[in-house]
Scaffold this active site. Sequence first.
Site, PDB file in Angstrom:
ATOM      1  N   HIS A 169       0.831  -1.196   0.000  1.00 39.69           N
ATOM      2  CA  HIS A 169       0.000   0.000   0.000  1.00 39.69           C
ATOM      3  C   HIS A 169       0.868   1.250   0.000  1.00 39.69           C
ATOM      4  O   HIS A 169       0.591   2.225  -0.718  1.00 39.69           O
ATOM      5  CB  HIS A 169      -0.928  -0.006   1.214  1.00 39.69           C
ATOM      6  CG  HIS A 169      -2.125   0.868   1.076  1.00 39.69           C
ATOM      7  ND1 HIS A 169      -2.214   2.117   1.662  1.00 39.69           N
ATOM      8  CD2 HIS A 169      -3.300   0.686   0.407  1.00 39.69           C
ATOM      9  CE1 HIS A 169      -3.386   2.652   1.372  1.00 39.69           C
ATOM     10  NE2 HIS A 169      -4.066   1.817   0.613  1.00 39.69           N
ATOM     11  N   HIS A 223      -5.259   5.581  -5.740  1.00 42.97           N
ATOM     12  CA  HIS A 223      -6.406   6.231  -5.107  1.00 42.97           C
ATOM     13  C   HIS A 223      -6.932   7.345  -6.004  1.00 42.97           C
ATOM     14  O   HIS A 223      -6.291   7.749  -6.967  1.00 42.97           O
ATOM     15  CB  HIS A 223      -6.014   6.811  -3.745  1.00 42.97           C
ATOM     16  CG  HIS A 223      -5.715   5.768  -2.719  1.00 42.97           C
ATOM     17  ND1 HIS A 223      -4.457   5.258  -2.536  1.00 42.97           N
ATOM     18  CD2 HIS A 223      -6.511   5.114  -1.835  1.00 42.97           C
ATOM     19  CE1 HIS A 223      -4.490   4.351  -1.571  1.00 42.97           C
ATOM     20  NE2 HIS A 223      -5.723   4.243  -1.127  1.00 42.97           N
ATOM     21  N   HIS A 257      -7.516  -2.745  -4.821  1.00 42.52           N
ATOM     22  CA  HIS A 257      -7.683  -3.257  -3.461  1.00 42.52           C
ATOM     23  C   HIS A 257      -8.324  -4.637  -3.453  1.00 42.52           C
ATOM     24  O   HIS A 257      -8.067  -5.428  -2.530  1.00 42.52           O
ATOM     25  CB  HIS A 257      -8.498  -2.266  -2.627  1.00 42.52           C
ATOM     26  CG  HIS A 257      -7.734  -1.049  -2.227  1.00 42.52           C
ATOM     27  ND1 HIS A 257      -7.675   0.088  -3.006  1.00 42.52           N
ATOM     28  CD2 HIS A 257      -6.980  -0.780  -1.127  1.00 42.52           C
ATOM     29  CE1 HIS A 257      -6.924   1.003  -2.400  1.00 42.52           C
ATOM     30  NE2 HIS A 257      -6.501   0.508  -1.269  1.00 42.52           N
ATOM     31  N   HIS A 310     -15.156   5.208   3.252  1.00 47.99           N
ATOM     32  CA  HIS A 310     -13.808   4.633   3.247  1.00 47.99           C
ATOM     33  C   HIS A 310     -12.812   5.553   3.945  1.00 47.99           C
ATOM     34  O   HIS A 310     -12.091   5.142   4.863  1.00 47.99           O
ATOM     35  CB  HIS A 310     -13.358   4.369   1.804  1.00 47.99           C
ATOM     36  CG  HIS A 310     -11.869   4.333   1.634  1.00 47.99           C
ATOM     37  ND1 HIS A 310     -11.146   5.424   1.169  1.00 47.99           N
ATOM     38  CD2 HIS A 310     -10.952   3.369   1.900  1.00 47.99           C
ATOM     39  CE1 HIS A 310      -9.863   5.112   1.143  1.00 47.99           C
ATOM     40  NE2 HIS A 310      -9.711   3.878   1.580  1.00 47.99           N
ATOM     41  N   HIS A 314     -10.752   5.392   7.892  1.00 48.63           N
ATOM     42  CA  HIS A 314      -9.304   5.554   8.055  1.00 48.63           C
ATOM     43  C   HIS A 314      -8.998   6.649   9.071  1.00 48.63           C
ATOM     44  O   HIS A 314      -8.187   6.460   9.988  1.00 48.63           O
ATOM     45  CB  HIS A 314      -8.673   5.917   6.707  1.00 48.63           C
ATOM     46  CG  HIS A 314      -8.324   4.753   5.849  1.00 48.63           C
ATOM     47  ND1 HIS A 314      -7.127   4.089   5.952  1.00 48.63           N
ATOM     48  CD2 HIS A 314      -9.003   4.134   4.849  1.00 48.63           C
ATOM     49  CE1 HIS A 314      -7.077   3.109   5.058  1.00 48.63           C
ATOM     50  NE2 HIS A 314      -8.214   3.117   4.372  1.00 48.63           N
ATOM     51  N   PHE A 336      -1.836   6.974   4.336  1.00 46.85           N
ATOM     52  CA  PHE A 336      -1.655   5.964   3.296  1.00 46.85           C
ATOM     53  C   PHE A 336      -0.427   5.087   3.536  1.00 46.85           C
ATOM     54  O   PHE A 336      -0.480   3.868   3.384  1.00 46.85           O
ATOM     55  CB  PHE A 336      -1.512   6.633   1.923  1.00 46.85           C
ATOM     56  CG  PHE A 336      -2.818   7.038   1.291  1.00 46.85           C
ATOM     57  CD1 PHE A 336      -4.031   6.612   1.797  1.00 46.85           C
ATOM     58  CD2 PHE A 336      -2.829   7.853   0.168  1.00 46.85           C
ATOM     59  CE1 PHE A 336      -5.225   6.987   1.219  1.00 46.85           C
ATOM     60  CE2 PHE A 336      -4.013   8.241  -0.423  1.00 46.85           C
ATOM     61  CZ  PHE A 336      -5.221   7.802   0.096  1.00 46.85           C
ATOM     62  N   HIS A 376     -11.155  -2.813   4.515  1.00 46.70           N
ATOM     63  CA  HIS A 376     -11.226  -2.816   3.059  1.00 46.70           C
ATOM     64  C   HIS A 376     -12.032  -3.998   2.523  1.00 46.70           C
ATOM     65  O   HIS A 376     -12.508  -3.934   1.381  1.00 46.70           O
ATOM     66  CB  HIS A 376      -9.837  -2.761   2.445  1.00 46.70           C
ATOM     67  CG  HIS A 376      -9.432  -1.364   2.099  1.00 46.70           C
ATOM     68  ND1 HIS A 376      -9.774  -0.768   0.901  1.00 46.70           N
ATOM     69  CD2 HIS A 376      -8.756  -0.426   2.809  1.00 46.70           C
ATOM     70  CE1 HIS A 376      -9.313   0.465   0.878  1.00 46.70           C
ATOM     71  NE2 HIS A 376      -8.695   0.708   2.021  1.00 46.70           N
TER      72      HIS A 376
END
Length: 598
Positions: A177, A198, A207, A326, A330, A347, A360
């Site tokens: 990632h 992204h 993903h 999403h 995070h 990230f 995810h």
Amino acid sequence: MTSLYLSCATTTTASRHPFLKPQHVITTHAKPSHPLHQISCSSTTSQNQNDDTKSQSGKVVDRRNVLLGMGGLCGAANLVSNTPAASANPILPPELNKCGTATNWNNGESLDGINCCPPLTTDIIDYKLPPVFRMKIRPSAHRASAEYMYKYNLATDRMKRLPADDPRNFMQQANIHCAYCNGAYDQPGQGTLDIQIHKCWLFFPFHRWYLYFYERILGKLIGDPTFALPFWNWDNPKGMTIPPMFVEDPRSALYDRKRNQKNLRAVVDLGLTDATDTLQVVSNNLTIMHNEMIRGISDPLDFMGARYSEGSDPNPGEGSVERGSHTSIHAWVGDPEQPSGEDLGNFYSAGRDPLFYCHHANVDRMWYLWQRLPNNKLPDKRITDPDYLNASFLFYDENAQLVKVYVRDTFDNRRMGFDYERIDLPWMDYRPPLQAARTKINKVDAPNAKTLFPLKLDRVVRFQVDKTKKGKADEILVLENITVDASKLLKFDVFVNDEDDNPSELDKASYLGTYAQLPHKPRSGTTSNSSSIRLKLTDLYDDIDIGDDDAIVVTLVPRHQGPGVTIGGIKIIENPTKPNPTAAAATDATTTTATSSG
């Protein structure tokens, strides 16, 4: 620790689907609003005809009492077209021998680079999906058995104990990632233009492959090829807390100390509104999910993310789920005491928290569900552009073999060998109640948006935007040329004709959608490339009596502190009657107002 539980009358209906659990309908005596009483689809997945899930009636309930309406699912739409579209070139897999230093942020200051590069090998093979002899069923993490949790913890522990240079090692998996998201890879043949998965249409397929191999590695380590990752069911009130298996035992391999300690047992706030009323938070969450999955989508790219091909600048635009639930998860889990919101809140470090993969899995489940949701105004959810279908990535499989995979092989999760436990979808019918025609809205910063843009969004701003037609129309609100300080968590919400002026309440017709981003450092420096978002107005017009109005009043509410977002322009465009998912930008040819002068 138990998750939030709402006690209501329950009924169950059996299904002929071999993997479909009985569905529950929770009802109250509230007046229904806009029920979706049936779900039916004529499309089926080209590679799999077995998903014969039946539809079921659902009722909508009082939103403060969190009425859960349930609709069924239907066979997946065929996402692969035999008619190729005009093409440039797809994003190619990175050249691992040219992997560079990834980047991190520390309170806006760049730290030394981070080595996220995988072990180097020249032996790369094209991956072929193996035959599916037994379907893996990904379970809801809140409903997982003690036996399952033991196996999951054991597998994760063994992954963490692998040699550091084994590409299947936990940190090596986390680095995937980091490398794909924080500038370690350049686009082959494009100089220093970095790869970013992204804020574009690669978000979901990348993903999905990522979880696919992570899951297979875990199964290999415990000798169980049927092992499936759990999903954090944050779209259902019973799952709106961090699953207990991740927080109850600090000695567990699933535990991560770099989490927001205030939120370990709290109800997740998908809107990051800081609302204190638990029922309000749950109601907001269900409204957000309905918007992301149904109400705000006018084009497949609105859900999947903007077009991104070879030579394109990164970050062209997020899809509805990516920039909404999403990103909020995070940010909500990441530790604010850490310099850069580690682990889940940045990230580069997100994959270091085992909860990332559970989170995810539910993000992937949203794609799975969206493919199957009926939408008469969007009957074709395919993206047929070869630049999408032929985009490819590199992963190490469960045997430590480096493989090349393609987006085109991700459309049917069952062909990939996994399915999801069937859980109620309370957001399906959670459409906001009707709102009466507005009187004059006071405190407008500008009678016309043209005088405000480009706009530095560091406060609540309210202004008027001209419509393309009077009264109800099939229209889209476009916020364009959004540039952001990439070192910060940034989020703002969009309201239309909002008279309540209570930004902590999202469960109302005036709430249109959101924009959000996690901290990450693009190659270009502190400012990311400009992007745009599209928010469908059509259903909002149905929920608000706008009469013969020829303009709407838009309110932008920042959820972040201080500056960091600049919006170049805002306009309303007509929604094409037949959306073209390979050329969404074609709608810009329609009549527009309030565009940026810059």
